[in-house]
Design a protein around this motif. Structure first.
Motif, PDB file in Angstrom:
ATOM      1  N   LYS A  52      -0.467  -1.620  -1.603  1.00 28.38           N
ATOM      2  CA  LYS A  52      -1.540  -0.908  -0.984  1.00 28.38           C
ATOM      3  C   LYS A  52      -2.546  -0.783  -2.127  1.00 28.38           C
ATOM      4  N   THR A  53      -2.510  -0.267  -3.373  1.00 27.68           N
ATOM      5  CA  THR A  53      -3.342  -0.194  -4.487  1.00 27.68           C
ATOM      6  C   THR A  53      -3.994  -1.484  -4.633  1.00 27.68           C
ATOM      7  N   THR A  54      -3.458  -2.578  -4.928  1.00 28.14           N
ATOM      8  CA  THR A  54      -3.674  -4.055  -5.106  1.00 28.14           C
ATOM      9  C   THR A  54      -4.564  -4.335  -4.030  1.00 28.14           C
ATOM     10  N   LEU A  65     -10.232   4.927  -0.565  1.00 34.04           N
ATOM     11  CA  LEU A  65      -9.477   6.201  -1.157  1.00 34.04           C
ATOM     12  C   LEU A  65      -8.216   6.001  -1.466  1.00 34.04           C
ATOM     13  N   ASP A  66      -7.612   6.098  -2.766  1.00 36.38           N
ATOM     14  CA  ASP A  66      -6.121   5.811  -3.179  1.00 36.38           C
ATOM     15  C   ASP A  66      -5.373   6.859  -3.461  1.00 36.38           C
ATOM     16  N   GLU A  67      -4.577   7.224  -2.354  1.00 33.20           N
ATOM     17  CA  GLU A  67      -3.878   8.551  -2.311  1.00 33.20           C
ATOM     18  C   GLU A  67      -4.681   9.724  -3.063  1.00 33.20           C
ATOM     19  N   PRO A  68      -5.717  10.010  -2.490  1.00 34.83           N
ATOM     20  CA  PRO A  68      -6.814  11.010  -3.118  1.00 34.83           C
ATOM     21  C   PRO A  68      -6.068  12.311  -2.742  1.00 34.83           C
TER      22      PRO A  68
HETATM   23 MG   LIG Z   1      -0.574   2.773  -5.230  1.00 37.22          MG
END
Ligand SMILES: [Mg+2]
Ligand SMILES: Nc1ncnc2c1ncn2[C@@H]1O[C@H](COP(=O)(O)OP(=O)(O)O)[C@@H](O)[C@H]1O
Length: 360
Positions: A45-47, A160-163
């Motif tokens: 996901k982050t990638t 938005l990365d797991e904000p």
């Molecule tokens: Mg991640």
């Protein structure tokens, strides 16, 4: 969703040495939508966000925005901002300076900067705190500063990365509502990442369920929850009961499936044929429990209540079927219907309404 995608990922692949973090992923993201990438830790996901932001280079494939290829475009030339899990605020700067930082790099009109920062502060409801430093703010307020900083220059797309993952449960629920409001007010595209299925379901216009660098299914929260395309999605977005059976008859959109000798009519979206082995999936809240086998007239499976777990709004039952499976059932608790409260050890029958099942 008939319009052209604002961001398009085609065959997007990212390898880190021997790890394939993102594996020929195709994804269209539309103007103004709230799209969530949902999947377990490590699924990429982050990638994906970092690739869209230009913080990683592609191993293969391409990303385009507004119809133009982005490959090679540096992060600051993309009309995209990111809110990171860690907020990444500058600890020595005030709230105002944190939010103004990006603007100052691009323009020098102090009046305009002040105006934009105060608009952003209003939007995240932080007006009056502009002179504080991050350590003088609560976790929720720091999160809002990170939001304000990311929207102050009006990007087309906000990543938005797991904000919300660092916030406690109550604050998280509050911020879910706030984030939705900000999304509505701004009208820009949000690409939101989470591993929390409830968060994804309650916030998103569409969810892309990811697993091992790929998208397993993409659709509205209702589709993803009610009509999972495969076992991974079915299990990841909630509890599910699985019954093995075989098709004895098909007609039009329905099929009759033999489950432990009982013939259940089911919807046949997957177009199973007579004789096929299938799995019939049911969410815990879609299963009905009765004391009498023939109370509802139709087919039913018999079993015994192993556990009764009172949860306030619902009562969860663990039932072991005589045929072997152990299933989970969620019943909505209603004090006025005490005859629906079952006791541990009680003999029961289970069935469901036609159309509530998924067949794989
Ligand atoms: Mg991640
Ligand atoms: N910079 C990196 N170097 C090596 N491996 C990485 C790097 N970034 C991510 N990975 C690996 O890529 C996979 C996907 O990671 P990530 O995108 O962070 O997943 P998620 O955000 O879904 O938890 C994981 O196996 C992770 O260890």
């Amino acid at each position: 969703m008939e319009s052209l995608p604002i961001v398009r990922l085609q065959g997007v692949t990212k390898r880190f040495d021997d790890v394939c973090a993102v594996d020929s992923l195709d994804l269209d993201i539309y103007q103004g939508e709230f799209l969530t990438l949902l999947g377990p830790s490590g699924c990429g996901k982050t990638t994906v966000l970092r690739l869209i932001a230009g913080l990683e280079t592609l191993s293969a494939g391409e990303i385009s925005m507004n119809g133009s290829r982005l490959n090679g475009t540096p992060p600051n030339k993309r009309n995209v901002n990111t809110v990171f899990q860690s907020y990444a605020l500058f600890p020595h700067m005030t709230v105002f300076e944190n939010i103004a930082f990006g603007l100052r790099l691009k323009q020098s009109d102090k009046q305009a900067i002040r105006h934009q920062v105060s608009e952003a502060l209003d939007l995240v409801k932080l007006s009056g705190l502009e002179n504080r430093r991050p350590h003088q703010l609560s976790g929720g307020q720091q999160q809002r500063v990170a939001m304000a900083r990311a929207i102050v220059n009006k990007p087309q797309v906000l990543l938005l990365d797991e904000p919300l993952s660092a916030l406690d449960y109550r604050l998280r629920q509050e911020m879910e509502i706030e984030l939705k409001r900000v999304h509505r007010q701004l009208g820009i595209t949000f690409v939101f990442v989470t591993h929390d299925q409830e968060e994804a379901i309650s916030m998103s216009d569409r969810i892309a369920v990811m697993n091992e660098g790929r998208v397993e299914q993409i659709g509205t929260p209702i589709k993803i929850y009610e009509e999972p395309e495969n076992m991974f999605v079915a299990r990841f977005v909630g509890e599910i009961n699985v019954f093995d059976g075989h098709v004895v008859n098909v007609n039009n959109g329905s099929a009759v499936v033999d489950i432990h000798g009982q013939l259940f009519p089911v919807q046949n979206r997957k177009k199973a044929g007579t004789g096929d082995k299938v799995r019939v999936l049911l969410r815990p809240e879609d299963i009905q429990v009765t004391r009498d086998a023939d109370k509802n007239g139709g087919p039913a499976l018999s079993g015994k209540v192993d556990e009764v777990i009172y949860k306030g709004k619902t009562v969860d039952l663990v039932i072991s079927l005589d045929a072997g499976e152990t299933i989970n059932v969620t019943q909505f608790f209603n004090e006025d219907q005490e005859d629906l409260v079952y006791g541990e050890g009680e003999r029961v029958h289970v069935d469901w309404l036609y159309g509530w099942e998924v067949i794989l």
